[in-house]
Scaffold this motif. Structure first.
Motif, PDB file in Angstrom:
ATOM      1  N   TRP A   1      42.236  23.000  40.528  1.00  0.00           N
ATOM      2  CA  TRP A   1      43.018  23.903  41.374  1.00  0.00           C
ATOM      3  C   TRP A   1      44.011  23.181  42.280  1.00  0.00           C
ATOM      4  O   TRP A   1      44.720  23.819  43.057  1.00  0.00           O
ATOM      5  CB  TRP A   1      42.095  24.781  42.222  1.00  0.00           C
ATOM      6  CG  TRP A   1      41.437  25.818  41.370  1.00  0.00           C
ATOM      7  CD1 TRP A   1      40.154  25.797  40.903  1.00  0.00           C
ATOM      8  CD2 TRP A   1      42.034  26.998  40.843  1.00  0.00           C
ATOM      9  NE1 TRP A   1      39.927  26.896  40.118  1.00  0.00           N
ATOM     10  CE2 TRP A   1      41.058  27.657  40.064  1.00  0.00           C
ATOM     11  CE3 TRP A   1      43.298  27.570  40.939  1.00  0.00           C
ATOM     12  CZ2 TRP A   1      41.315  28.847  39.398  1.00  0.00           C
ATOM     13  CZ3 TRP A   1      43.551  28.757  40.282  1.00  0.00           C
ATOM     14  CH2 TRP A   1      42.561  29.379  39.524  1.00  0.00           C
TER      15      TRP A   1
ATOM     16  N   ARG B   1      54.243  31.420  40.238  1.00  0.00           N
ATOM     17  CA  ARG B   1      54.575  32.765  40.696  1.00  0.00           C
ATOM     18  C   ARG B   1      55.755  32.789  41.667  1.00  0.00           C
ATOM     19  O   ARG B   1      55.985  31.840  42.403  1.00  0.00           O
ATOM     20  CB  ARG B   1      53.364  33.380  41.396  1.00  0.00           C
ATOM     21  CG  ARG B   1      52.277  33.829  40.452  1.00  0.00           C
ATOM     22  CD  ARG B   1      51.098  34.416  41.243  1.00  0.00           C
ATOM     23  NE  ARG B   1      50.134  35.034  40.381  1.00  0.00           N
ATOM     24  CZ  ARG B   1      49.255  34.368  39.628  1.00  0.00           C
ATOM     25  NH1 ARG B   1      49.231  33.070  39.642  1.00  0.00           N
ATOM     26  NH2 ARG B   1      48.393  35.031  38.872  1.00  0.00           N
TER      27      ARG B   1
ATOM     28  N   ASP C   1      55.299  37.976  43.533  1.00  0.00           N
ATOM     29  CA  ASP C   1      54.098  38.042  42.697  1.00  0.00           C
ATOM     30  C   ASP C   1      52.911  37.273  43.272  1.00  0.00           C
ATOM     31  O   ASP C   1      51.904  37.093  42.599  1.00  0.00           O
ATOM     32  CB  ASP C   1      54.404  37.526  41.286  1.00  0.00           C
ATOM     33  CG  ASP C   1      55.332  38.451  40.527  1.00  0.00           C
ATOM     34  OD1 ASP C   1      55.328  39.673  40.821  1.00  0.00           O
ATOM     35  OD2 ASP C   1      56.062  37.964  39.651  1.00  0.00           O
TER      36      ASP C   1
ATOM     37  N   ARG D   1      50.686  27.314  37.263  1.00  0.00           N
ATOM     38  CA  ARG D   1      50.212  28.572  36.683  1.00  0.00           C
ATOM     39  C   ARG D   1      48.714  28.555  36.447  1.00  0.00           C
ATOM     40  O   ARG D   1      48.168  27.614  35.880  1.00  0.00           O
ATOM     41  CB  ARG D   1      50.915  28.855  35.353  1.00  0.00           C
ATOM     42  CG  ARG D   1      52.391  29.088  35.478  1.00  0.00           C
ATOM     43  CD  ARG D   1      52.770  30.337  36.233  1.00  0.00           C
ATOM     44  NE  ARG D   1      52.238  31.517  35.575  1.00  0.00           N
ATOM     45  CZ  ARG D   1      51.948  32.641  36.199  1.00  0.00           C
ATOM     46  NH1 ARG D   1      52.140  32.763  37.487  1.00  0.00           N
ATOM     47  NH2 ARG D   1      51.465  33.666  35.553  1.00  0.00           N
ATOM     48  N   ALA D   2      48.056  29.616  36.893  1.00  0.00           N
ATOM     49  CA  ALA D   2      46.613  29.798  36.701  1.00  0.00           C
ATOM     50  C   ALA D   2      46.272  31.238  37.079  1.00  0.00           C
ATOM     51  O   ALA D   2      47.069  31.937  37.678  1.00  0.00           O
ATOM     52  CB  ALA D   2      45.814  28.818  37.556  1.00  0.00           C
ATOM     53  N   GLU D   3      45.090  31.654  36.741  1.00  0.00           N
ATOM     54  CA  GLU D   3      44.582  32.973  37.118  1.00  0.00           C
ATOM     55  C   GLU D   3      43.248  32.785  37.837  1.00  0.00           C
ATOM     56  O   GLU D   3      42.496  31.890  37.474  1.00  0.00           O
ATOM     57  CB  GLU D   3      44.394  33.863  35.889  1.00  0.00           C
ATOM     58  CG  GLU D   3      45.685  34.265  35.199  1.00  0.00           C
ATOM     59  CD  GLU D   3      46.610  35.101  36.070  1.00  0.00           C
ATOM     60  OE1 GLU D   3      46.125  35.761  37.014  1.00  0.00           O
ATOM     61  OE2 GLU D   3      47.819  35.092  35.821  1.00  0.00           O
ATOM     62  N   PRO D   4      42.938  33.534  38.859  1.00  0.00           N
ATOM     63  CA  PRO D   4      43.606  34.747  39.338  1.00  0.00           C
ATOM     64  C   PRO D   4      44.751  34.466  40.307  1.00  0.00           C
ATOM     65  O   PRO D   4      45.451  35.374  40.720  1.00  0.00           O
ATOM     66  CB  PRO D   4      42.476  35.491  40.050  1.00  0.00           C
ATOM     67  CG  PRO D   4      41.601  34.406  40.579  1.00  0.00           C
ATOM     68  CD  PRO D   4      41.662  33.306  39.528  1.00  0.00           C
ATOM     69  N   HIS D   5      44.958  33.225  40.692  1.00  0.00           N
ATOM     70  CA  HIS D   5      46.083  32.851  41.556  1.00  0.00           C
ATOM     71  C   HIS D   5      46.575  31.492  41.095  1.00  0.00           C
ATOM     72  O   HIS D   5      45.882  30.789  40.361  1.00  0.00           O
ATOM     73  CB  HIS D   5      45.664  32.804  43.039  1.00  0.00           C
ATOM     74  CG  HIS D   5      44.518  31.871  43.288  1.00  0.00           C
ATOM     75  ND1 HIS D   5      44.675  30.507  43.390  1.00  0.00           N
ATOM     76  CD2 HIS D   5      43.194  32.102  43.436  1.00  0.00           C
ATOM     77  CE1 HIS D   5      43.493  29.938  43.595  1.00  0.00           C
ATOM     78  NE2 HIS D   5      42.578  30.886  43.625  1.00  0.00           N
ATOM     79  N   ASP D   6      47.771  31.129  41.505  1.00  0.00           N
ATOM     80  CA  ASP D   6      48.292  29.823  41.133  1.00  0.00           C
ATOM     81  C   ASP D   6      47.531  28.719  41.858  1.00  0.00           C
ATOM     82  O   ASP D   6      46.876  28.945  42.883  1.00  0.00           O
ATOM     83  CB  ASP D   6      49.779  29.732  41.449  1.00  0.00           C
ATOM     84  CG  ASP D   6      50.642  30.432  40.408  1.00  0.00           C
ATOM     85  OD1 ASP D   6      50.102  30.855  39.362  1.00  0.00           O
ATOM     86  OD2 ASP D   6      51.857  30.551  40.631  1.00  0.00           O
TER      87      ASP D   6
END
Length: 163
Positions: free
Chosen positions: A21, A34, A38, A104-109
């Motif tokens: 992260w 994002r 976003d 870029r990543a999910e659920p947040h950058d």
């Protein structure tokens, strides 16, 4: 969403680092992630307390962040470039030598770790991308390393992080 700033202590920072992260942006480059609309990207910077990092603001994908040394060496020019914020629809053409910072990543950058660096807005980045790359390239030196070899060796030992 709360605009309240937060900090990561050494244990939380290491946990985030190990789990992918944390992105080291100290070399500078084009940020992928994002937009502000976003959810934007959180910037973290080390504090005077060893191992503690604090949120210092937000960036968005499409902005360009200069390395610390490039910021110092070219501050006046960077300020001039960044003031040119009129809309620009130019596409950015990256090369194999372009420095890309992918958050870029999910659920947040992912979080960006920075250190006293100039951030160029999206429109100015589009308009001046090649020049930004040329100004930044001689000043890339961290090569993605946040931690020393000793710390990396310690944190990769089985059982170091307790879940």
């Amino acid at each position: 969403m709360s605009e309240e700033k937060f900090t990561l202590d050494q244990e939380d920072f290491i946990r985030c680092f190990i789990n992918g992260w944390i992105v080291d942006a100290r070399d500078g480059g084009l940020i992928v992630g994002r937009s502000h609309e976003d959810g934007h990207i959180v910037m973290m910077q080390g504090t005077s307390t060893f191992g503690k990092f604090e949120q210092i603001g937000f960036v968005e994908g499409g902005e360009y962040i200069m390395s610390t040394d490039a910021t110092e060496a070219h501050y006046d020019r960077l300020k001039e470039i960044n003031e040119d914020n009129s809309p620009c629809g130019d596409e950015i053409s990256v090369s194999s030598d372009s420095q890309i910072i992918n958050t870029r990543a999910e659920p947040h950058d992912k979080f960006l770790v920075i250190q006293r660096q100039y951030i160029i807005n999206i429109n100015s980045t589009r308009r001046h991308f090649k020049e930004l790359e040329d100004l930044n390239r001689p000043h890339r030196y961290h090569r993605g390393r946040i931690l020393s070899d000793e710390v990396i060796e310690a944190i990769t030992e089985p059982g170091f992080v307790k879940y």
